[in-house]
Scaffold this motif. Structure first.
Motif, PDB file in Angstrom:
ATOM      1  N   TYR A 194       4.323   7.523   0.887  1.00 20.89           N
ATOM      2  CA  TYR A 194       2.897   7.731   0.663  1.00 20.89           C
ATOM      3  C   TYR A 194       2.201   6.404   0.929  1.00 20.89           C
ATOM      4  O   TYR A 194       2.653   5.355   0.459  1.00 20.89           O
ATOM      5  N   ASP A 228      -1.538   4.559   0.672  1.00 19.77           N
ATOM      6  CA  ASP A 228      -2.861   4.687   0.049  1.00 19.77           C
ATOM      7  C   ASP A 228      -2.989   6.017  -0.695  1.00 19.77           C
ATOM      8  O   ASP A 228      -4.041   6.642  -0.713  1.00 19.77           O
ATOM      9  N   GLY A 229      -1.883   6.468  -1.285  1.00 19.64           N
ATOM     10  CA  GLY A 229      -1.870   7.691  -2.079  1.00 19.64           C
ATOM     11  C   GLY A 229      -1.714   8.976  -1.293  1.00 19.64           C
ATOM     12  O   GLY A 229      -1.600  10.043  -1.879  1.00 19.64           O
ATOM     13  N   LEU A 230      -1.707   8.887   0.032  1.00 16.85           N
ATOM     14  CA  LEU A 230      -1.599  10.080   0.872  1.00 16.85           C
ATOM     15  C   LEU A 230      -0.215  10.156   1.511  1.00 16.85           C
ATOM     16  O   LEU A 230       0.357   9.122   1.875  1.00 16.85           O
ATOM     17  N   PRO A 231       0.322  11.376   1.711  1.00 18.06           N
ATOM     18  CA  PRO A 231       1.637  11.490   2.346  1.00 18.06           C
ATOM     19  C   PRO A 231       1.591  10.978   3.781  1.00 18.06           C
ATOM     20  O   PRO A 231       0.640  11.239   4.509  1.00 18.06           O
ATOM     21  N   CYS A 232       2.606  10.246   4.156  1.00 21.46           N
ATOM     22  CA  CYS A 232       2.733   9.739   5.521  1.00 21.46           C
ATOM     23  C   CYS A 232       2.898  10.919   6.468  1.00 21.46           C
ATOM     24  O   CYS A 232       3.568  11.894   6.144  1.00 21.46           O
ATOM     25  N   CYS A 233       2.310  10.813   7.657  1.00 20.66           N
ATOM     26  CA  CYS A 233       2.329  11.937   8.602  1.00 20.66           C
ATOM     27  C   CYS A 233       3.668  12.112   9.301  1.00 20.66           C
ATOM     28  O   CYS A 233       3.898  13.133   9.939  1.00 20.66           O
ATOM     29  N   ASP A 293      10.104  10.340   0.358  1.00 19.95           N
ATOM     30  CA  ASP A 293       8.947  10.510   1.221  1.00 19.95           C
ATOM     31  C   ASP A 293       8.011   9.344   0.974  1.00 19.95           C
ATOM     32  O   ASP A 293       7.891   8.850  -0.150  1.00 19.95           O
ATOM     33  N   ARG A 302       0.804  -1.222   0.000  1.00 22.51           N
ATOM     34  CA  ARG A 302       0.000   0.000   0.000  1.00 22.51           C
ATOM     35  C   ARG A 302       0.835   1.269   0.000  1.00 22.51           C
ATOM     36  O   ARG A 302       0.290   2.364   0.121  1.00 22.51           O
ATOM     37  N   ARG A 310       6.846   8.520  -8.367  1.00 21.64           N
ATOM     38  CA  ARG A 310       6.636   7.591  -7.249  1.00 21.64           C
ATOM     39  C   ARG A 310       6.886   6.167  -7.718  1.00 21.64           C
ATOM     40  O   ARG A 310       6.562   5.812  -8.851  1.00 21.64           O
ATOM     41  N   SER A 321       8.382   8.686  -3.009  1.00 23.61           N
ATOM     42  CA  SER A 321       8.592   9.719  -4.021  1.00 23.61           C
ATOM     43  C   SER A 321      10.082   9.823  -4.282  1.00 23.61           C
ATOM     44  O   SER A 321      10.898   9.526  -3.416  1.00 23.61           O
ATOM     45  N   GLN A 329       7.383  11.906   8.199  1.00 23.31           N
ATOM     46  CA  GLN A 329       8.452  11.688   7.231  1.00 23.31           C
ATOM     47  C   GLN A 329       9.800  11.488   7.914  1.00 23.31           C
ATOM     48  O   GLN A 329      10.661  10.788   7.385  1.00 23.31           O
TER      49      GLN A 329
END
Length: 84
Positions: A36, A38-43, A34, A24, A68, A28, A45
């Motif tokens: 990601y 499920d397509g969202l940036p991890c909180c 960085d 999942r 990515r 980048s 880094q």
């Protein structure tokens, strides 16, 4: 991240490793990748960078800036997740 810290993964770090293991997660391209999920940036880094530096995570292929690629666990990452 030291060897001791790798053995004592935080709940967040374990969740990040599980997301990578489940396919999942993506990295980048850039100087420090960085993460990601499920397509969202991890909180967190900085945790991502620590896990990469510790040799637990890596990009599956080289990525140019802004691209990515799939993130993958290293053998050390799989071992750390099993023992966490």
């Amino acid at each position: 991240m030291t060897t001791t810290e790798v053995r004592e993964l935080s709940g967040r770090a374990r969740a990040m490793l599980r997301a990578v293991e489940a396919g999942r997660a993506e990295f980048s391209g850039g100087r420090e990748p960085d993460l990601y999920v499920d397509g969202l940036p991890c909180c967190d880094q900085s945790a991502t960078h620590d896990l990469v530096r510790a040799g637990l995570l890596r990009p599956s292929a080289p990525a140019g800036y802004g691209q990515r690629v799939r993130a993958e666990l290293t053998e050390e990452g799989r071992n750390a997740l099993r023992t966490a």
